[in-house]
Design an enzyme around this catalytic site. Structure first.
Site, mmCIF file in Angstrom:
data_model
loop_
_atom_site.group_PDB
_atom_site.id
_atom_site.type_symbol
_atom_site.label_atom_id
_atom_site.label_comp_id
_atom_site.label_asym_id
_atom_site.label_seq_id
_atom_site.Cartn_x
_atom_site.Cartn_y
_atom_site.Cartn_z
ATOM 1 N N GLU A 1 -10.535 -2.230 4.321
ATOM 2 C CA GLU A 1 -9.204 -1.713 4.643
ATOM 3 C C GLU A 1 -9.035 -0.316 4.046
ATOM 4 O O GLU A 1 -9.780 0.102 3.157
ATOM 5 C CB GLU A 1 -8.126 -2.633 4.051
ATOM 6 N N ASP B 1 0.777 -1.259 0.000
ATOM 7 C CA ASP B 1 0.000 0.000 0.000
ATOM 8 C C ASP B 1 0.807 1.308 0.000
ATOM 9 O O ASP B 1 1.791 1.424 0.723
ATOM 10 C CB ASP B 1 -0.846 0.098 1.276
ATOM 11 N N PHE C 1 1.991 -0.830 10.021
ATOM 12 C CA PHE C 1 1.003 -1.021 8.958
ATOM 13 C C PHE C 1 0.586 0.320 8.352
ATOM 14 O O PHE C 1 1.069 1.376 8.746
ATOM 15 C CB PHE C 1 -0.208 -1.779 9.517
ATOM 16 N N TRP D 1 -3.902 -8.824 -3.848
ATOM 17 C CA TRP D 1 -3.449 -9.802 -2.843
ATOM 18 C C TRP D 1 -3.588 -11.237 -3.339
ATOM 19 O O TRP D 1 -2.963 -12.138 -2.791
ATOM 20 C CB TRP D 1 -4.225 -9.616 -1.526
HETATM 21 C C1 FRU Z 1 -3.939 -3.523 2.731
HETATM 22 C C2 FRU Z 1 -3.327 -3.982 4.027
HETATM 23 C C3 FRU Z 1 -3.668 -3.007 5.140
HETATM 24 C C4 FRU Z 1 -2.550 -3.214 6.111
HETATM 25 C C5 FRU Z 1 -1.377 -3.475 5.195
HETATM 26 C C6 FRU Z 1 -0.358 -4.414 5.734
HETATM 27 O O1 FRU Z 1 -3.301 -4.000 1.613
HETATM 28 O O2 FRU Z 1 -3.764 -5.283 4.353
HETATM 29 O O3 FRU Z 1 -4.940 -3.189 5.700
HETATM 30 O O4 FRU Z 1 -2.344 -2.109 6.935
HETATM 31 O O5 FRU Z 1 -1.909 -3.992 3.996
HETATM 32 O O6 FRU Z 1 0.787 -4.454 4.945
#
Ligand code: FRU
Length: 537
Positions: free
Chosen positions: A244, A62, A118, A339
């Site tokens: 997210e 991200d 994160f 993902w």
């Molecule tokens: C989204 C996510 C977020 C998290 C991050 C972890 O792609 O799953 O929710 O903070 O990636 O790397």
């Protein structure tokens, strides 16, 4: 020779054979490494994009903490510096003056005893409401989620909490706030990705936070003490995965000036064409509650979810903060992967790119709201060559395009008019037999991208199982398409960015030909523009 002697001799021969075999094996390993090294070069040449941000090495996901200050765009990102798959998360950092040439900076935030770092956001605290500024320097304040791996392993619910860091040198170095976390976990398993904005109507900071399948809103006057305001999302929109990376911001409707609020919510899985994707909601926000607009709810009833991008490769996108009022744009960027297969894509030294930065605008037509995306205007500063045609027939088009073209850093615009009940397939391909097709099927009323034969696809069965499709309500008479090509990605903006597709592909050789295939042979394309772009390193 005795039997014993024979046996010894045979054993010795076996040993020599095995050793020589091992030796050969050893040589092979060296060869294999050599081949890999060549692959790495090929990978660089063939796969690393020209104008999309990629980390120099290793894993990225991200975009995080983007802000603009004193002529510099800052982009932080989920980063694992010690491997090419997801691992203990850091915030990597890159800066740019023009949104296209990025300089990677030292890592901004490292994991610590409270957990991995994160996703999150950053704001420039211009009035020093936090009191963290010093000697008249406005602090930049970042918010991120601590992900406590041990807590997760122990099966606890409260392993994610919200924390803060600040910078007094315009985002180059960061100090974590001593009293972290600023928002401890209230017992919610997925509780992350704080996005903070300044709400000028209500004179306070607002944080949007993803919590399971909803978004929670908090407010603060000083960026440190946060009050829970409300939550939104129960049973609304796409619910096929965890929510997210939210982003809540005001945006005026382009053609009427009506003030509205946009809430972006990424979801994994549950995207329109599989895996992770970003949906949005349009409504009003009074500093406390986000209330979806009535017209938007009617739209949602029909469509179930409204997506920022129908392609498979645009995720976790959020917008820059602190863009000057004189500019006034809402600029966003997304992670150009999914993902479902991000860990498997055939690049080894680095993994993942960002989308191109895009301007988001809000439109309302025939009672329907739509967030449109388009390449930021800076993109066009890099046009080096441009050719334009008006009213060009199919044969004429193919005569120009169906031969050696430089499609590596390319922008192609097409306007098709007076279409009939046929299929119109625009294919980019190479002589190795790889092809990528952008199509309009006016018999089945759908727009699509087909990358099933685009080169390396079998590294993951989820990469290109079928076309990515957008269902149209009815057949269309005309369509405008903008296509941005950068070696291994295509970004397609249909009808001024009302429908967007972002897709990765990994051809065996660069795509260098293009043709339009249709049974409707008599129509003329109203407009075609081909631009070659040049980005110096
Ligand atoms: C989204 C996510 C977020 C998290 C991050 C972890 O792609 O799953 O929710 O903070 O990636 O790397």
């Amino acid at each position: 020779m005795t039997i014993k002697g024979y046996t010894q001799c045979i054993l010795a021969l076996i040993l020599v054979f095995l050793l020589s075999g091992n030796c050969k094996k050893g040589e092979k390993t060296i060869d294999a490494i050599k081949i890999e090294a060549q692959d790495v070069n090929l990978e660089e040449e063939r796969y690393r994009p020209n104008f999309h941000f990629t980390p120099r090495a290793n894993w990225m996901n991200d975009p995080n903490g983007m802000f603009y200050l004193n002529g510099i765009y800052h982009l932080y990102f989920q980063y694992y510096p010690n491997g090419n798959v997801w691992g203990p998360m850091h915030w990597g950092h890159a800066t740019s003056k023009d949104l296209f040439h990025w300089s990677e900076q030292p890592i901004a935030l490292y994991p610590d005893e409270l957990g991995f770092i994160f996703s999150g956001s950053a704001v420039v605290d211009n009035n020093n409401s936090s009191g963290l500024g010093k000697d008249g320097i406005a602090p930049v304040v970042a918010f991120f989620t601590y992900h406590d791996m041990n807590g997760e392993k122990e099966g606890r619910m409260d392993y994610q909490s919200q924390a803060m860091a600040f910078s007094l040198d315009e985002g180059m170095t960061w100090t974590k706030y001593e009293e972290n976390p600023v928002i401890p976990n209230p017992g919610i398993k997925d509780y992350r990705d704080p996005k903070v904005i300044w709400d000028e109507n209500n004179d306070k900071w607002i944080m949007s936070l993803a919590a399971g399948n909803k978004i929670m809103f908090y407010s603060s006057k000083n960026l440190m003490d946060w009050n829970f305001e409300s939550e939104f999302g129960e049973g609304v929109g796409a619910q096929g995965g965890v929510w997210e990376c939210p982003d809540l911001f005001p945006l005026q409707v382009n053609n009427s000036g009506e003030p509205k609020w946009v809430l972006l919510v990424s979801i994994n899985p549950g995207g329109p064409n599989g895996g992770s994707a970003t949906q949005y909601f349009i409504g009003d926000f009074d500093g406390q509650d986000f209330v979806p607009d009535e017209d938007f709810l009617i739209q949602l009833e029909k469509e179930k979810a409204v997506w920022l991008d129908y392609g498979r490769d645009n995720y976790a996108g959020v917008t820059w903060s602190n863009i000057p009022e004189s500019d006034g744009r809402k600029i966003g960027i997304g992670w150009m992967s999914n993902w479902d297969y991000a860990r498997d894509v055939p690049t080894y030294t680095w993994r993942s790119a960002m989308t191109i930065p895009r301007e988001l605008r809000l439109h309302k037509e025939e009672g329907k709201y739509c967030v449109r995306s388009r390449p930021v205007k800076e993109f066009y500063d890099f046009v080096e060559k441009e050719v334009e045609w008006r009213s060009i027939g199919l044969n004429e088009f193919n005569a120009v395009f169906d031969k050696n073209l430089n499609l590596n850093s390319t922008h192609l615009e097409l306007a098709l008019k007076d279409l009939k009940a046929y299929t119109y397939d625009l294919s980019f391909y190479n002589q190795q037999g790889d092809s990528l097709t952008i199509g309009l099927d006016n018999t089945q009323n759908q727009f699509y991208i087909d990358k099933t034969a685009s080169g390396k696809v079998d590294f993951s069965e989820k990469f290109a199982p079928a076309k990515s499709v957008y269902k149209l309500n009815k057949s269309v008479d005309d369509i405008r398409i903008q296509i941005v090509l950068d070696k291994t990605s295509v970004e397609v903006f249909v009808n001024d960015g009302a429908i967007v597709f972002t897709e990765l592909f990994f051809p065996n050789a660069l795509l260098d030909r293009c043709s339009l295939i249709s049974d409707h042979t008599s129509f003329n394309m109203a407009y075609v523009k081909l631009q070659e772009l040049k980005f110096q390193n």
